[in-house]
Design a protein around this motif. Structure first.
Motif, mmCIF file in Angstrom:
data_model
loop_
_atom_site.group_PDB
_atom_site.id
_atom_site.type_symbol
_atom_site.label_atom_id
_atom_site.label_comp_id
_atom_site.label_asym_id
_atom_site.label_seq_id
_atom_site.Cartn_x
_atom_site.Cartn_y
_atom_site.Cartn_z
ATOM 1 N N GLU A 100 13.192 15.056 -32.556
ATOM 2 C CA GLU A 100 13.897 15.728 -33.644
ATOM 3 C C GLU A 100 15.394 15.757 -33.368
ATOM 4 O O GLU A 100 15.850 16.298 -32.363
ATOM 5 N N ASN A 101 16.160 15.141 -34.261
ATOM 6 C CA ASN A 101 17.631 15.201 -34.237
ATOM 7 C C ASN A 101 18.226 14.804 -32.885
ATOM 8 O O ASN A 101 19.159 15.436 -32.393
ATOM 9 N N ASP A 149 21.105 11.668 -34.874
ATOM 10 C CA ASP A 149 20.018 12.514 -35.395
ATOM 11 C C ASP A 149 18.714 11.736 -35.563
ATOM 12 O O ASP A 149 18.065 11.774 -36.616
ATOM 13 N N SER A 182 14.994 10.989 -35.517
ATOM 14 C CA SER A 182 13.785 11.811 -35.637
ATOM 15 C C SER A 182 12.595 10.938 -36.024
ATOM 16 O O SER A 182 12.708 10.102 -36.919
ATOM 17 N N GLY A 186 19.249 17.744 -29.656
ATOM 18 C CA GLY A 186 17.942 17.421 -30.206
ATOM 19 C C GLY A 186 16.804 17.870 -29.312
ATOM 20 O O GLY A 186 17.010 18.469 -28.251
#
Length: 282
Positions: free
Chosen positions: A8-9, A21, A23, A58
Motif C-alpha cells: 500500500e502506497n 505510491d 499498491s 507505505g
C-alpha cells in the motif's frame, strides 16, 4: 480470500527514479505476473518487499505480517529467484546444501537432490562453470527446497531457450498444486504469463497502471483497426489508447462500450502494455 502480499502506497526515491505510491495485492493461492519495461520499477519493488531496500513510505505485509517486524520468520517461508545466481563462483551444489540446511528450518535435502537430478545439475561442478540455464535451474532448486509458501521471481526465465523455460514453468505449476502457495512472477516475457498467471500487475515509470485478473483484463479490452475517419463512429467512452500506423489507426477499446457491429481483435498482454506506454489518449 487472504493475501500473500499486500503493498500500500509504497514509495522509494533515487536520484533519477522513484516508486510512486505503488499498491497491489497478491491473493493467496494465485500467480501474479509483475510486468513492465526495463527500469519501470519491478526489481526495486521486489527489493523493498524483501527489505533489501528500505522503503521511504507505505506499508508492506507478507502473509499478513509487517515485512520488517517479522522479517526472519517471513523469509523462512519465501523462495526467491533473481535474474542471476548470487552465490560465490567456487561453490558447487553440494556446498550449497551444506550451508542452507543450517539456515532453513525446513530444508529438505532429499527434495533438493531430486531437483538437481531432474534438472541434470552436476553435484560437484563450481557455479562459475555452469551455463546460464544451469545457474537458473540451480537457483530455482534452492528456492524450492525449503518448501516455501511464496515464490518471488525476478526475471527467472530471461535469456533461456524455450525448452528450458517450459520446463521451469512446469515446475512452477507443480508448486501451485498446494492451494496455499503463491507466486509473484516479474518478467518481460509476457507469453509465459499468458500460460500460467492469474493476475497481471503492470508498472510503468514507477507507477502501477493496472492490477487486474488476467482473464478479465484480456476480455475487457479489444483492439479496433481502421481509418481515423472510421474511428469517429466509436463511442468516445470506449476509447482507451490510440496508435497510428501506415494503414490508419489502432485503438485499444473497452469491449463492453463497443457495439457488436464492430469487429475487434483480442489483445495480448504485450499489446495492452504497448498501448499504455506508446499509445496516446484519443
Amino acid at each position: 480470500m487472504t493475501n500473500a502480499i499486500e503493498v500500500e502506497n509504497l514509495k522509494k526515491s533515487f536520484h533519477q527514479f522513484q516508486l510512486k505510491d505503488v499498491s497491489f495485492q497478491l491473493p493467496t493461492g494465485t500467480i501474479m505476473g509483475f510486468v513492465g519495461e526495463n527500469g519501470a520499477g519491478k526489481t526495486t519493488t521486489i527489493k523493498c518487499l524483501l527489505n533489501l531496500l528500505k522503503k521511504e513510505n507505505g506499508e508492506i505485509k507478507i502473509f499478513g505480517l509487517d515485512h520488517t517486524k517479522h522479517e526472519t520468520s517471513i523469509k523462512q517461508n519465501i523462495g526467491v529467484v533473481f535474474d542471476d545466481l548470487y552465490i560465490p563462483d567456487t561453490l558447487h551444489a553440494t556446498h550449497i546444501n551444506n550451508i542452507l540446511e543450517k539456515i532453513y528450518d525446513r530444508w529438505d535435502e532429499s527434495y533438493y537432490v531430486e531437483l538437481l537430478k531432474r534438472f541434470k545439475i552436476p553435484f560437484k561442478k563450481p557455479v562459475k562453470q555452469l551455463s546460464r540455464g544451469m545457474k537458473m535451474k540451480l537457483s530455482i532448486a534452492i528456492a524450492l527446497s525449503h518448501h516455501p509458501k511464496l515464490l518471488i521471481l525476478d526475471e527467472p526465465t530471461s535469456g533461456l531457450d524455450p525448452i528450458v523455460r517450459d520446463e521451469i514453468l512446469d515446475l512452477f505449476m507443480e508448486f501451485m498444486q498446494e492451494e496455499e502457495n503463491s507466486i509473484l512472477f516479474s518478467t518481460h516475457i509476457t507469453s509465459d504469463l499468458e500460460k500460467i498467471a492469474d493476475y497481471i500487475t503492470f508498472i510503468h515509470d514507477g507507477e502501477i497502471i493496472f492490477s487486474k485478473n488476467k482473464d478479465e483484463l484480456l476480455y475487457d479490452y479489444g483492439i479496433w483497426k481502421g481509418s481515423m475517419e472510421q474511428s469517429m463512429e466509436l463511442s468516445e467512452h470506449a476509447k482507451v489508447r490510440m496508435r497510428k500506423n501506415a494503414f490508419g489507426v489502432e485503438i485499444l477499446v473497452k469491449r463492453n462500450e463497443v457495439s457488436s457491429a464492430f469487429s475487434l481483435d483480442k489483445p495480448s498482454i504485450e499489446e495492452i502494455m504497448l498501448f499504455f506506454v506508446k499509445g496516446v489518449r484519443p
